[in-house]
Design an enzyme around this catalytic site. Structure first.
Site, PDB file in Angstrom:
ATOM      1  N   LEU A  69      -0.055  -2.376  12.677  1.00 59.74           N
ATOM      2  CA  LEU A  69       1.025  -1.571  13.248  1.00 59.74           C
ATOM      3  C   LEU A  69       1.486  -2.073  14.601  1.00 59.74           C
ATOM      4  O   LEU A  69       2.684  -2.156  14.856  1.00 59.74           O
ATOM      5  CB  LEU A  69       0.544  -0.132  13.426  1.00 59.74           C
ATOM      6  CG  LEU A  69       0.716   0.761  12.222  1.00 59.74           C
ATOM      7  CD1 LEU A  69       0.323   2.174  12.588  1.00 59.74           C
ATOM      8  CD2 LEU A  69       2.173   0.713  11.763  1.00 59.74           C
ATOM      9  N   ASP A 116      -5.972   1.718  10.248  1.00 62.66           N
ATOM     10  CA  ASP A 116      -7.406   1.468  10.452  1.00 62.66           C
ATOM     11  C   ASP A 116      -7.600   0.978  11.888  1.00 62.66           C
ATOM     12  O   ASP A 116      -7.662   1.781  12.811  1.00 62.66           O
ATOM     13  CB  ASP A 116      -7.870   0.472   9.381  1.00 62.66           C
ATOM     14  CG  ASP A 116      -9.364   0.230   9.375  1.00 62.66           C
ATOM     15  OD1 ASP A 116     -10.073   0.825  10.200  1.00 62.66           O
ATOM     16  OD2 ASP A 116      -9.841  -0.560   8.532  1.00 62.66           O
ATOM     17  N   LYS A 168      -7.387   6.541  10.187  1.00 60.15           N
ATOM     18  CA  LYS A 168      -8.783   6.429  10.648  1.00 60.15           C
ATOM     19  C   LYS A 168      -8.726   6.427  12.176  1.00 60.15           C
ATOM     20  O   LYS A 168      -8.843   5.377  12.816  1.00 60.15           O
ATOM     21  CB  LYS A 168      -9.411   5.139  10.114  1.00 60.15           C
ATOM     22  CG  LYS A 168      -9.660   5.147   8.606  1.00 60.15           C
ATOM     23  CD  LYS A 168     -10.316   3.842   8.166  1.00 60.15           C
ATOM     24  CE  LYS A 168     -10.595   3.841   6.678  1.00 60.15           C
ATOM     25  NZ  LYS A 168     -11.012   2.509   6.161  1.00 60.15           N
ATOM     26  N   GLY A 176      -5.347  -0.518  13.531  1.00 60.67           N
ATOM     27  CA  GLY A 176      -4.043  -0.413  14.165  1.00 60.67           C
ATOM     28  C   GLY A 176      -3.421  -1.769  14.482  1.00 60.67           C
ATOM     29  O   GLY A 176      -2.301  -1.833  14.972  1.00 60.67           O
ATOM     30  N   ASN A 177      -4.132  -2.853  14.182  1.00 61.11           N
ATOM     31  CA  ASN A 177      -3.619  -4.200  14.487  1.00 61.11           C
ATOM     32  C   ASN A 177      -2.298  -4.491  13.775  1.00 61.11           C
ATOM     33  O   ASN A 177      -1.371  -5.044  14.366  1.00 61.11           O
ATOM     34  CB  ASN A 177      -4.632  -5.280  14.078  1.00 61.11           C
ATOM     35  CG  ASN A 177      -5.841  -5.285  14.984  1.00 61.11           C
ATOM     36  OD1 ASN A 177      -5.759  -4.867  16.136  1.00 61.11           O
ATOM     37  ND2 ASN A 177      -6.971  -5.741  14.469  1.00 61.11           N
ATOM     38  N   ASP A 184      -5.705  -0.360  -2.183  1.00 57.25           N
ATOM     39  CA  ASP A 184      -6.414  -1.265  -3.086  1.00 57.25           C
ATOM     40  C   ASP A 184      -7.726  -1.741  -2.510  1.00 57.25           C
ATOM     41  O   ASP A 184      -7.962  -1.702  -1.299  1.00 57.25           O
ATOM     42  CB  ASP A 184      -5.553  -2.502  -3.357  1.00 57.25           C
ATOM     43  CG  ASP A 184      -5.522  -3.454  -2.152  1.00 57.25           C
ATOM     44  OD1 ASP A 184      -5.117  -3.007  -1.060  1.00 57.25           O
ATOM     45  OD2 ASP A 184      -5.915  -4.621  -2.295  1.00 57.25           O
ATOM     46  N   GLY A 200       0.776  -1.247   0.000  1.00 51.63           N
ATOM     47  CA  GLY A 200       0.000   0.000   0.000  1.00 51.63           C
ATOM     48  C   GLY A 200       0.798   1.283   0.000  1.00 51.63           C
ATOM     49  O   GLY A 200       0.342   2.309  -0.494  1.00 51.63           O
TER      50      GLY A 200
END
Ligand code: IMP
Ligand code: MG
Length: 185
Positions: free
Chosen positions: A119, A114, A142, A116-117, A170, A55
Site C-alpha cells: 500500500l 499485512d 492485520k 502495509g508495504n 490465495d 486478491g
C-alpha cells in the site's frame, strides 16, 4: 458450510482447512455496510474505485453492487509475494490503471493489509497523480503488522495474525474461490 463438507473438500482438492474465520454470510453483510460507508463518504464528485488484483476481485465485485452513486471501476496489478506466506517487501507493478486520476476521489480496494508495504508504495504513486482525495478500502486489516496510515479509511474486519485464504485470498494461487475466509494452517 462445514470444513469437512464434501463441497468444500471438492474445492480444496481434498486438503483440509483449519478453521473458517469469516463466513460467507458474515462477509456479505459487512461488504454491504462498507458499500454504504463508501456511498456516504462521497456525497459529490467523481468516484473511482481501483481494485488491486488479484486478491480483491470478489470483494470489489460485491462492494460495487452496494455503492449507491455513480462510480468508475479500474484495476491495478501489483505483485509482492511469490508462492510463500511472508512478504518479500518488493512490489512490482504489472498493470497501471488507464483512468485519469486527476481531480477524482480515488479509493484503492485491497483484500488484506499485512505489512502495509504494498500500500505505501502504491499510495505514493497514486498521490503523485493529483486525485481530489485518496483512500483505501480493505476487506481485512492485520493492524498489528503495520503502523497506522490515514488513507486506510474503510476496513471490513480486523484480521487475526494467521495466513488467510478464500474470498479472493490465495496461497500459491489456490483457494481464491472459497466462499468464506479461512485459516489455512
Ligand atoms: P503487505 O504488502 O505485507 O501489506 O501485503 C499485502 C498483500 O499480501 C495482500 O494484498 C495479499 O495479496 C497478501 N497477503 C497478506 N496477508 C495475507 C494472508 O493472510 N493471506 C493471503 N494473502 C495475504
Ligand atoms: Mg496474494
Amino acid at each position: 458450510m462445514s470444513l469437512t463438507n464434501p463441497e468444500v473438500l471438492a474445492r480444496t482438492g481434498g486438503r483440509e482447512i483449519k478453521a473458517i474465520v469469516f463466513g460467507a454470510e458474515q462477509i456479505a453483510a459487512r461488504v454491504a455496510e462498507l458499500g454504504a460507508e463508501v456511498t456516504r463518504a462521497y456525497p459529490e464528485g467523481e468516484l473511482l474505485l481501483i481494485g488491486l488484483l488479484k486478491g480483491s476481485f470478489l470483494f470489489l465485485a460485491d462492494l460495487v453492487r452496494h455503492v449507491a452513486r455513480p462510480v468508475v471501476v479500474d484495476f491495478m496489478v501489483a505483485s509482492s509475494y511469490g508462492d510463500g506466506t511472508v512478504s518479500s517487501g518488493n512490489v512490482r507493478l504489472l498493470y497501471d490503471p488507464a483512468t485519469d486520476l486527476a481531480g477524482k476521489h480515488v479509493v484503492l480496494v485491497e483484500d488484506i493489509v499485512d505489512s502495509g508495504n504494498t500500500l505505501r508504495r502504491l499510495l505514493a504513486l497514486l498521490a503523485s497523480r493529483r486525485p481530489a482525495s485518496l483512500s483505501v478500502c480493505a476487506l481485512l486489516d492485520k493492524a498489528a503488522m503495520h503502523s497506522p496510515f490515514e488513507e486506510l479509511r474503510f476496513v471490513g474486519f480486523d484480521a487475526p495474525p494467521a495466513f488467510l485464504v478464500g474470498y479472493g485470498l490465495d496461497y500459491a494461487e489456490q483457494y481464491r474461490h472459497l466462499p468464506f475466509i479461512a485459516d489455512l494452517a
